[in-house]
Design a protein around this motif. Sequence first.
Motif, PDB file in Angstrom:
ATOM      1  N   PHE A  48       0.834  -1.203   0.000  1.00 25.77           N
ATOM      2  CA  PHE A  48       0.000   0.000   0.000  1.00 25.77           C
ATOM      3  C   PHE A  48       0.874   1.261   0.000  1.00 25.77           C
ATOM      4  O   PHE A  48       0.625   2.212  -0.751  1.00 25.77           O
ATOM      5  CB  PHE A  48      -0.913  -0.022   1.221  1.00 25.77           C
ATOM      6  CG  PHE A  48      -1.798   1.187   1.358  1.00 25.77           C
ATOM      7  CD1 PHE A  48      -3.051   1.212   0.760  1.00 25.77           C
ATOM      8  CD2 PHE A  48      -1.386   2.282   2.093  1.00 25.77           C
ATOM      9  CE1 PHE A  48      -3.869   2.332   0.890  1.00 25.77           C
ATOM     10  CE2 PHE A  48      -2.192   3.396   2.225  1.00 25.77           C
ATOM     11  CZ  PHE A  48      -3.441   3.426   1.625  1.00 25.77           C
ATOM     12  N   ALA A  49       1.914   1.250   0.853  1.00 26.73           N
ATOM     13  CA  ALA A  49       2.816   2.397   0.928  1.00 26.73           C
ATOM     14  C   ALA A  49       3.490   2.642  -0.420  1.00 26.73           C
ATOM     15  O   ALA A  49       3.640   3.795  -0.855  1.00 26.73           O
ATOM     16  CB  ALA A  49       3.875   2.160   2.005  1.00 26.73           C
ATOM     17  N   GLY A  50       3.884   1.568  -1.099  1.00 23.11           N
ATOM     18  CA  GLY A  50       4.501   1.719  -2.412  1.00 23.11           C
ATOM     19  C   GLY A  50       3.561   2.351  -3.418  1.00 23.11           C
ATOM     20  O   GLY A  50       3.967   3.207  -4.215  1.00 23.11           O
ATOM     21  N   GLY A  51       2.295   1.955  -3.384  1.00 16.95           N
ATOM     22  CA  GLY A  51       1.310   2.542  -4.294  1.00 16.95           C
ATOM     23  C   GLY A  51       1.109   4.024  -4.047  1.00 16.95           C
ATOM     24  O   GLY A  51       1.006   4.824  -4.992  1.00 16.95           O
ATOM     25  N   VAL A  52       1.052   4.410  -2.769  1.00 12.92           N
ATOM     26  CA  VAL A  52       0.907   5.825  -2.422  1.00 12.92           C
ATOM     27  C   VAL A  52       2.098   6.628  -2.942  1.00 12.92           C
ATOM     28  O   VAL A  52       1.940   7.715  -3.519  1.00 12.92           O
ATOM     29  CB  VAL A  52       0.779   5.994  -0.896  1.00 12.92           C
ATOM     30  CG1 VAL A  52       0.895   7.467  -0.495  1.00 12.92           C
ATOM     31  CG2 VAL A  52      -0.554   5.434  -0.408  1.00 12.92           C
ATOM     32  N   MET A  53       3.288   6.091  -2.764  1.00 13.49           N
ATOM     33  CA  MET A  53       4.492   6.804  -3.188  1.00 13.49           C
ATOM     34  C   MET A  53       4.569   6.939  -4.703  1.00 13.49           C
ATOM     35  O   MET A  53       4.984   7.980  -5.224  1.00 13.49           O
ATOM     36  CB  MET A  53       5.734   6.087  -2.644  1.00 13.49           C
ATOM     37  CG  MET A  53       5.851   6.126  -1.134  1.00 13.49           C
ATOM     38  SD  MET A  53       7.216   5.125  -0.489  1.00 13.49           S
ATOM     39  CE  MET A  53       8.632   6.132  -0.949  1.00 13.49           C
ATOM     40  N   ILE A  54       4.168   5.902  -5.439  1.00 12.69           N
ATOM     41  CA  ILE A  54       4.182   5.975  -6.902  1.00 12.69           C
ATOM     42  C   ILE A  54       3.195   7.036  -7.391  1.00 12.69           C
ATOM     43  O   ILE A  54       3.518   7.866  -8.249  1.00 12.69           O
ATOM     44  CB  ILE A  54       3.846   4.609  -7.521  1.00 12.69           C
ATOM     45  CG1 ILE A  54       4.963   3.604  -7.232  1.00 12.69           C
ATOM     46  CG2 ILE A  54       3.648   4.728  -9.039  1.00 12.69           C
ATOM     47  CD1 ILE A  54       4.637   2.176  -7.636  1.00 12.69           C
ATOM     48  N   ALA A  55       1.973   7.005  -6.838  1.00  9.02           N
ATOM     49  CA  ALA A  55       0.958   7.976  -7.256  1.00  9.02           C
ATOM     50  C   ALA A  55       1.378   9.391  -6.904  1.00  9.02           C
ATOM     51  O   ALA A  55       1.230  10.322  -7.706  1.00  9.02           O
ATOM     52  CB  ALA A  55      -0.378   7.636  -6.595  1.00  9.02           C
ATOM     53  N   VAL A 234      10.882   3.007  -3.834  1.00  9.97           N
ATOM     54  CA  VAL A 234       9.816   2.030  -4.108  1.00  9.97           C
ATOM     55  C   VAL A 234      10.374   0.835  -4.866  1.00  9.97           C
ATOM     56  O   VAL A 234      10.109  -0.329  -4.517  1.00  9.97           O
ATOM     57  CB  VAL A 234       8.672   2.680  -4.906  1.00  9.97           C
ATOM     58  CG1 VAL A 234       7.671   1.624  -5.365  1.00  9.97           C
ATOM     59  CG2 VAL A 234       7.959   3.724  -4.051  1.00  9.97           C
ATOM     60  N   ALA A 235      11.139   1.097  -5.914  1.00 10.71           N
ATOM     61  CA  ALA A 235      11.633   0.020  -6.769  1.00 10.71           C
ATOM     62  C   ALA A 235      12.727  -0.806  -6.095  1.00 10.71           C
ATOM     63  O   ALA A 235      12.803  -2.023  -6.281  1.00 10.71           O
ATOM     64  CB  ALA A 235      12.166   0.599  -8.087  1.00 10.71           C
ATOM     65  N   GLU A 236      13.567  -0.134  -5.291  1.00  9.37           N
ATOM     66  CA  GLU A 236      14.726  -0.814  -4.718  1.00  9.37           C
ATOM     67  C   GLU A 236      14.411  -1.527  -3.405  1.00  9.37           C
ATOM     68  O   GLU A 236      15.023  -2.551  -3.091  1.00  9.37           O
ATOM     69  CB  GLU A 236      15.843   0.215  -4.487  1.00  9.37           C
ATOM     70  CG  GLU A 236      17.237  -0.375  -4.447  1.00  9.37           C
ATOM     71  CD  GLU A 236      17.699  -0.723  -3.042  1.00  9.37           C
ATOM     72  OE1 GLU A 236      18.643  -1.515  -2.911  1.00  9.37           O
ATOM     73  OE2 GLU A 236      17.104  -0.209  -2.072  1.00  9.37           O
ATOM     74  N   GLU A 237      13.431  -0.994  -2.645  1.00  6.00           N
ATOM     75  CA  GLU A 237      13.202  -1.549  -1.318  1.00  6.00           C
ATOM     76  C   GLU A 237      11.745  -1.901  -1.021  1.00  6.00           C
ATOM     77  O   GLU A 237      11.465  -2.981  -0.503  1.00  6.00           O
ATOM     78  CB  GLU A 237      13.721  -0.572  -0.252  1.00  6.00           C
ATOM     79  CG  GLU A 237      15.225  -0.343  -0.321  1.00  6.00           C
ATOM     80  CD  GLU A 237      15.754   0.448   0.857  1.00  6.00           C
ATOM     81  OE1 GLU A 237      15.020   0.602   1.849  1.00  6.00           O
ATOM     82  OE2 GLU A 237      16.902   0.918   0.781  1.00  6.00           O
ATOM     83  N   VAL A 238      10.820  -0.991  -1.313  1.00  5.61           N
ATOM     84  CA  VAL A 238       9.443  -1.196  -0.859  1.00  5.61           C
ATOM     85  C   VAL A 238       8.790  -2.398  -1.543  1.00  5.61           C
ATOM     86  O   VAL A 238       8.265  -3.300  -0.869  1.00  5.61           O
ATOM     87  CB  VAL A 238       8.606   0.080  -1.072  1.00  5.61           C
ATOM     88  CG1 VAL A 238       7.152  -0.175  -0.690  1.00  5.61           C
ATOM     89  CG2 VAL A 238       9.164   1.234  -0.239  1.00  5.61           C
ATOM     90  N   ILE A 239       8.795  -2.414  -2.875  1.00  4.98           N
ATOM     91  CA  ILE A 239       8.152  -3.523  -3.590  1.00  4.98           C
ATOM     92  C   ILE A 239       8.845  -4.860  -3.317  1.00  4.98           C
ATOM     93  O   ILE A 239       8.172  -5.842  -2.987  1.00  4.98           O
ATOM     94  CB  ILE A 239       8.071  -3.221  -5.096  1.00  4.98           C
ATOM     95  CG1 ILE A 239       7.093  -2.069  -5.355  1.00  4.98           C
ATOM     96  CG2 ILE A 239       7.629  -4.464  -5.873  1.00  4.98           C
ATOM     97  CD1 ILE A 239       6.970  -1.653  -6.798  1.00  4.98           C
ATOM     98  N   PRO A 240      10.186  -4.943  -3.425  1.00  2.79           N
ATOM     99  CA  PRO A 240      10.822  -6.230  -3.094  1.00  2.79           C
ATOM    100  C   PRO A 240      10.535  -6.661  -1.655  1.00  2.79           C
ATOM    101  O   PRO A 240      10.293  -7.847  -1.403  1.00  2.79           O
ATOM    102  CB  PRO A 240      12.312  -5.941  -3.301  1.00  2.79           C
ATOM    103  CG  PRO A 240      12.349  -4.830  -4.291  1.00  2.79           C
ATOM    104  CD  PRO A 240      11.161  -3.973  -3.961  1.00  2.79           C
ATOM    105  N   GLY A 241      10.534  -5.711  -0.715  1.00  3.07           N
ATOM    106  CA  GLY A 241      10.276  -6.057   0.678  1.00  3.07           C
ATOM    107  C   GLY A 241       8.869  -6.566   0.906  1.00  3.07           C
ATOM    108  O   GLY A 241       8.648  -7.442   1.749  1.00  3.07           O
TER     109      GLY A 241
END
Length: 270
Positions: A48-55, A234-241
């Motif tokens: 969810f946090a990754g989605g917020v950051m991308i948007a 997001v790409a380096e940490e949030v999504i993989p995590g």
Amino acid sequence: MEWFVSLPAVMQALLGTLFTWGMTALGAALVFTTKNVNQKFLDSMLGFAGGVMIAASFWSLLSPALEMAENSSLPVWLPAAIGFLSGGFFLLIVDKILPHLHPDQPIEKAEGIHPSTKKRSTLLVLAITLHNIPEGLAVGVAFGAVAAGFPSASLTGAIALAIGIGIQNFPEGLAVSMPLRRDGMSRTKSFMYGQFSGLVEPIAAIIGAVSVMFIQPLLPYALSFAAGAMIFVVAEEVIPGSQENGNTDLASISLMIGFVIMMILDVALG
């Protein structure tokens, strides 16, 4: 609301990031109410946090940056491209230098320069602090853009950005406090370390707001810089995590929900 509108941009940015820090602290405070948190819940919140950051990177930062560059003699896309890539490379360099450890990772996987000389608790805090630098900068730049009088910047849009980042900060505080509690640290110390990671955001926000208020031509670059830094995180940490524990579908759907909620916040309020 009128009292907030009348405040200087730096104070608005400070208050906005005090809210985002408060959400980090609220997430960390869950360590007082539970012994363990379901891994699926943690992964969904991280997605969810990754989605917020991308948007937020597009709707609140890149899109206004492109609009601001329309009156420049340069190609419209150039400031956004330079700023975006600069933000990513800046975080890449910091990631290689700053000792840090991703949540739920063994100490042997710590990154940065001489991570073995740091305590696990310090490394975890530094990891989330690394996330929070571009988030605080983004809020500060957004409020600074409003003060600078750019038509594409709105106070409600800056507030929406602060709200969105605050929402996604909730799992970040939890991501620090809960592993420390599992390692045997007291609840109070686990909470203190968890909330401490969010204190960098008000500092970064003030720097961002002051910079663009006094050097207005930098604004499209600064907005894009914050966007690039967030996308790198997001790409380096949030999504993989969010997907390393096997909850890939849940994390992906949560990311999409986070994206939609931040998009609605920005479009409806901005």
